[in-house]
Design an enzyme around this catalytic site. Sequence first.
Site, mmCIF file in Angstrom:
data_model
loop_
_atom_site.group_PDB
_atom_site.id
_atom_site.type_symbol
_atom_site.label_atom_id
_atom_site.label_comp_id
_atom_site.label_asym_id
_atom_site.label_seq_id
_atom_site.Cartn_x
_atom_site.Cartn_y
_atom_site.Cartn_z
ATOM 1 N N GLY A 42 18.680 18.650 -8.340
ATOM 2 C CA GLY A 42 18.674 18.158 -9.528
ATOM 3 C C GLY A 42 19.506 16.871 -9.605
ATOM 4 N N ASN A 71 6.461 8.360 -10.942
ATOM 5 C CA ASN A 71 6.463 9.880 -10.548
ATOM 6 C C ASN A 71 5.286 10.136 -9.678
ATOM 7 O OD1 ASN A 71 8.922 10.510 -11.502
ATOM 8 N ND2 ASN A 71 8.123 10.839 -13.630
ATOM 9 N N ALA A 106 -20.365 -30.722 27.023
ATOM 10 C CA ALA A 106 -20.638 -29.752 26.379
ATOM 11 C C ALA A 106 -21.279 -28.582 27.136
ATOM 12 C CB ALA A 106 -21.717 -30.148 25.428
ATOM 13 N N ASN A 142 -9.780 -33.242 19.903
ATOM 14 C CA ASN A 142 -11.058 -32.590 19.315
ATOM 15 C C ASN A 142 -11.576 -31.294 19.876
ATOM 16 O OD1 ASN A 142 -13.220 -33.048 16.916
ATOM 17 N ND2 ASN A 142 -14.239 -32.603 18.915
ATOM 18 N N TYR A 171 -7.949 -13.779 28.410
ATOM 19 C CA TYR A 171 -7.558 -12.417 28.947
ATOM 20 C C TYR A 171 -8.390 -12.229 29.930
ATOM 21 C CZ TYR A 171 -6.653 -7.568 28.330
ATOM 22 O OH TYR A 171 -6.215 -6.084 28.267
ATOM 23 N N ARG A 200 5.343 14.771 -6.805
ATOM 24 C CA ARG A 200 4.083 14.458 -7.591
ATOM 25 C C ARG A 200 3.424 13.203 -6.773
ATOM 26 N NH1 ARG A 200 7.621 14.360 -12.995
ATOM 27 N NH2 ARG A 200 9.320 14.118 -11.465
ATOM 28 N N ASN A 210 15.011 9.047 -22.632
ATOM 29 C CA ASN A 210 16.005 8.490 -21.596
ATOM 30 C C ASN A 210 15.461 7.881 -20.510
ATOM 31 O OD1 ASN A 210 18.154 8.518 -19.639
ATOM 32 N ND2 ASN A 210 17.893 10.747 -19.279
#
Length: 464
Positions: A78, A228, A423, A377, A387, A16, A170
């Site tokens: 079962g 289920n 920079a 910083n 990479y 299910r 049950n």
Amino acid sequence: MPKTIAVILAAGLGTRMKSKIPKVLHQLAGVPLVSHVLDALKEAAVDDIIIVLGYQGEMVEKTLGKDYRYVYQQEQLGTGHALLQALPLLQEYAGGHCLVLCGDTPLLTGETLKNLKERHLQTGAKATVLTAKLDNPSGYGRIIKGSGGIKRIVEERDATVEEKLIKEINTGAYCFDLASVKEGLARLTPANAQGEYYLTDIIKFLVDQKERVETYLLENAWEALGVNNRIQLAEAEAYLRRRLLEKQMLAGVTIIDPANTYIGKQVQIGQDTIVYPGVIMEGSTKIGQNCRIGPYTRLVDTIVGDDCTINNSILLESKVGQGCNIGPYSYLRPGTELADQVKVGDFAELKKSYVGKGSKIPHLSYIGDSVIGEGVNIGAGTITCNYDGKKKHQTIIKDRAFVGSNTNLVAPITVGEDAYIGAGSTVTKDIPSGALAIARGRQRNLENWQRRKEEQEASKKREE
Ligand code: UD1
Ligand code: CA
């Protein structure tokens, strides 16, 4: 002292669920269904745990590890047939008792299983069935009682219209006397709507034999929930989520909006930490005291020290020291480690990198495969070019270095202590300690350029 052995039935296909993965491995609060049952059993102090596997059993066994004994049910005939497969192992504990549980009832608590076991031992019954009263009992086996108590259990599919009205069900959890269960299993037949060997038929057999059979009613019916299908999985998730959040709140964590907070089962959070709405904490995440987490933050397998603020960010398999300030919009990928008092700000992505005490990466940066010292910083727009298309390379930035905005650091590269990068530099060579590196086109100013341009245009017009 007679031993108590637990058997978990987990061989079913879980038809299910409409899934390729076995039902008991579907996740609830970030942990497989069956692991919730195992956690509860740990509190119930049983002597051994046997797990009955079938559909993709190897996958389940690999997930759960070597702490348990496994038996295989080749064909799923079962619940009674499943328990039968454990019988050869159960013989080793002759004279003892066994707790039988389903792998798909994840909300049963350790406390409940302990009480079930104790009740069983106290009454001296041959079998004790854990039951619950549900407003909507559909789908569960019903408890049929007579004057002397339980008579039998009837499955929904075999029940008459009147039997279906019974609200006591049950839960699929039982405590049995081992000798009685052995006898009962030998008598099972598949004479029912599903043509299966029902474990539940043992109850009728024992009652017919005039053996004592007891029921033990759950106080909190939620615990009975059997998963289920995926609707029940979501119901279990909602209930368990609330239970886990309440546990955190009672332990001193403020959760501003429990309806919009998701905290996994193994997550630990320190006292006086405040969790804002939209936070998801998963896996083995551990948060210190006095932190502010969120809003809208996801933490997976991440450790965070005391006094941190993390806002609108994602942290995966990372480690954060004390007093750090992260976000908004930071992304810490696996292998990131921040020392104390580090700041990581908006649109900064870090991967497999260490950042030393008091360093700052406040905005718009990618830091990968790097080791950054203390008091560094990192200016806005700094990129570690880690990479080369084939391999990843390391960037090392030593203590107190100042990386100017919009710097590309082409790895492998080392920036020395107290070095300063102008920079807009693209740095390809190591920078010695204390040096200034500038690696960008020189600026040239063309004096009076605008006026000369206008004059040129005017003379062009006159010529036309
Ligand atoms: C079962 C009970 C039902 C109870 C309910 C509680 C029976 C016949 N019915 O029904 O009375 O109200 O649980 O949730 O026992 N399993 C195996 N091998 C099998 C069949 C099942 O190992 O051949 C395992 C499943 O993996 C599952 C558990 O047993 O963990 C229960 O099986 P399931 O098919 O879900 O039973 P229910 O129909 O829910
Ligand atoms: Ca079930």
